[in-house]
Enzyme design. Structure first.
Site, mmCIF file in Angstrom:
data_model
loop_
_atom_site.group_PDB
_atom_site.id
_atom_site.type_symbol
_atom_site.label_atom_id
_atom_site.label_comp_id
_atom_site.label_asym_id
_atom_site.label_seq_id
_atom_site.Cartn_x
_atom_site.Cartn_y
_atom_site.Cartn_z
ATOM 1 N N SER A 143 0.866 -1.176 0.000
ATOM 2 C CA SER A 143 0.000 0.000 0.000
ATOM 3 C C SER A 143 0.903 1.227 0.000
ATOM 4 C CB SER A 143 -0.884 0.005 1.254
ATOM 5 O OG SER A 143 -1.451 1.282 1.472
ATOM 6 N N THR A 190 30.529 39.252 26.993
ATOM 7 C CA THR A 190 29.232 38.735 27.394
ATOM 8 C C THR A 190 28.221 39.855 27.272
ATOM 9 O OG1 THR A 190 29.625 39.288 29.727
ATOM 10 C CG2 THR A 190 30.236 37.065 29.000
ATOM 11 N N SER A 321 29.053 45.888 -2.615
ATOM 12 C CA SER A 321 28.079 46.963 -2.779
ATOM 13 C C SER A 321 28.093 47.511 -4.192
ATOM 14 C CB SER A 321 28.374 48.093 -1.787
ATOM 15 O OG SER A 321 27.522 49.200 -2.018
ATOM 16 N N LYS A 327 33.717 48.000 -0.365
ATOM 17 C CA LYS A 327 33.011 47.256 0.673
ATOM 18 C C LYS A 327 32.942 45.767 0.312
ATOM 19 C CE LYS A 327 28.927 47.862 3.607
ATOM 20 N NZ LYS A 327 28.305 46.534 3.621
#
Length: 468
Positions: A143, A190, A321, A327
């Site tokens: 099936s 942190t 860019s 960049k």
């Protein structure tokens, strides 16, 4: 005489034209018409796994006496199944990956392709199902409800193994960086604020360990997928399948695939519930989480480069860019992040689809299959891209790291063992008030010798577990 372009096939609902030489049949034609949703077919790994499932079923049926007087037919069916398992017939399984019917369209597309390919091997034209039938022969004792989820499990196991290998390679790349950067002392942070000193090598080691956990989870979750419901047929009772077939077919599939598969003890339960796919998807989401976190960290550590942290340099892959000269963007971590986010979204879809099953069957397994196998692919490709185009080419800006250390009041924490907390606080306050470095204040005040200060700020000292 001109050959007809179509053949006529029949089903429960009537008849349809099918392209004369197509390996698919009427069920596939109807499914293609009904389910124009995702715009892409089922995953190739699922098709290949289906070939293995059908081969196991054919081999088992033949061993139990099927086609005893038609050995050529049995040989053709087996050869067709092997070709599908090898990926040679994938293009003929063209139904949309999103479909109603719990995967029946996929199963019938597979049955039709295998039947027609077997007919070709016997020298017959496609569609002459009196010779080889998609239902009576290729779906014998089966099936959709046991073959589809079994094929999905086999496909997922194979994809997970690919993913595991890619994650191991990524882990090893970070372990190499751990060694290369072990001597580079830097500021640990942190909550986005300067905290204490660490080394760049220790940061890379933490990433390697995260991927080590992912690798182990991926390896272990294969066990969940090895239990299959093949032989259960429609709802797990094994209706229409001989008991001998039910007891033997999974053993045959294990031999065919080389995967340690086992028949579920409760075939009804295994047909009804799909929570195993939620579990596996959760492990994939954990992996995506690691990729996203590490990719984000690398973007931060390489930010600037002049006006940001700039403690590492990523390989320059393309101009960044169309308007800002010079960049270069961290495009690889950005792309990896998007793949990880998409996997997280697929996890939600998989959970909803598995929860939406009803009574004896989940009709949404095609959606589960599409999302789960795509998640495996995305993560495997992302890990490979991340390693090759980014991680292996990372360089440390040691001078930048040193300047950050020398100009950062976080250095004061490293002085606590030698000066005490209160004295270290006074040093930090004095450095801020006079705009001097911690080193200048300590040495000018005669609090420590240069050698003592260097020892407190050495890679060994900042990485030492606890205080001696």
């Amino acid at each position: 005489m001109e050959q007809a372009a179509f053949r006529i096939e029949h089903d429960l609902l009537g008849e349809r034209q099918v392209p004369q030489h197509a390996l698919h049949g009427i069920h596939t034609e109807r499914a293609r018409e009904n389910f124009a949703l995702a715009g892409r077919p089922v995953h190739p790994a699922l098709v290949a796994a289906y070939g293995d499932v059908k081969l196991a079923c054919a081999l088992t049926s033949r061993a139990l006496g099927a086609w005893g007087e038609e050995p050529a037919k049995a040989d053709a069916i087996e050869r067709a199944c092997r070709e599908m398992a090898a990926g040679l017939l994938t293009r003929h399984v063209s139904v949309d990956c999103l479909q109603g019917g719990a995967g029946t369209s996929t199963n019938m597309n597979v049955n039709e392709v295998l039947a027609n390919r077997a007919l070709e091997l016997l020298g017959e034209a496609p569609g002459r199902y009196g010779g080889v039938s998609p239902l009576d022969d290729l779906n014998r004792h089966q099936s959709t409800n046991d073959t589809f989820p079994t094929a999905l499990r086999v496909a997922a196991i194979r994809q997970l193994r690919v993913l595991e290998a890619r994650i191991v390679s990524l882990q090893e790349a970070f372990q190499a960086l751990e060694k290369r950067f072990a001597h580079v002392v830097k500021v640990g942070r942190t909550e986005m604020q300067d905290a204490v000193l660490t080394t760049l090598g220790r940061e890379m080691a933490a990433y390697a360990e995260a991927f080590n956990r992912d690798r182990w989870r991926i390896y272990k979750c294969e066990e969940r997928l090895r239990v299959v419901n093949l032989g259960g047929t429609a709802i797990g009772t094994g209706l229409t399948a001989p008991r001998a077939f039910i007891f033997r077919v999974v053993d045959t599939l294990r031999e065919v695939t080389g995967i340690g598969l086992a028949r579920a003890e409760n075939l009804i339960e295994a047909t009804q519930n799909a929570d195993v796919f939620v579990e596996v998807s959760g492990i994939l989401t954990a992996c995506a989480t690691s990729l996203l976190k590490v990719a984000t960290d690398l973007r931060l550590l390489s930010s600037g480069p002049e006006a940001g942290l700039g403690e590492i340099r990523l390989p320059e892959r393309q101009a960044g860019s169309s308007i800002m000269p010079g960049k270069v963007n961290p495009v690889i971590p950005e792309a990896v992040s998007q793949a990880a986010m998409l996997v997280m979204g697929y996890d939600v879809v998989i959970a909803q689809a598995c929860a939406a099953g009803s009574l004896e069957l989940n009709p949404f397994l095609p959606l589960v299959a599409a999302c789960l196998l795509e998640s495996c692919d995305l993560l495997a490709r992302a890990a490979d891209t991340f390693r090759r185009h980014c991680v292996e080419g990372i360089e440390a800006d040691e001078a930048r790291c040193r300047r950050h250390v020398e100009g950062c009041t976080a250095v004061a924490t490293a002085l606590v063992p030698a000066l005490g907390y209160e004295a270290a606080c006074r040093v930090a306050e004095e450095a801020k008030r006079t705009d001097r470095t911690i080193r200048d204040v300590v040495l000018a005040g005669g609090l420590l010798t240069p050698g003592q200060l260097d020892e407190l700020l050495s890679p060994e000292a900042v990485c030492r577990l606890g205080m001696p």
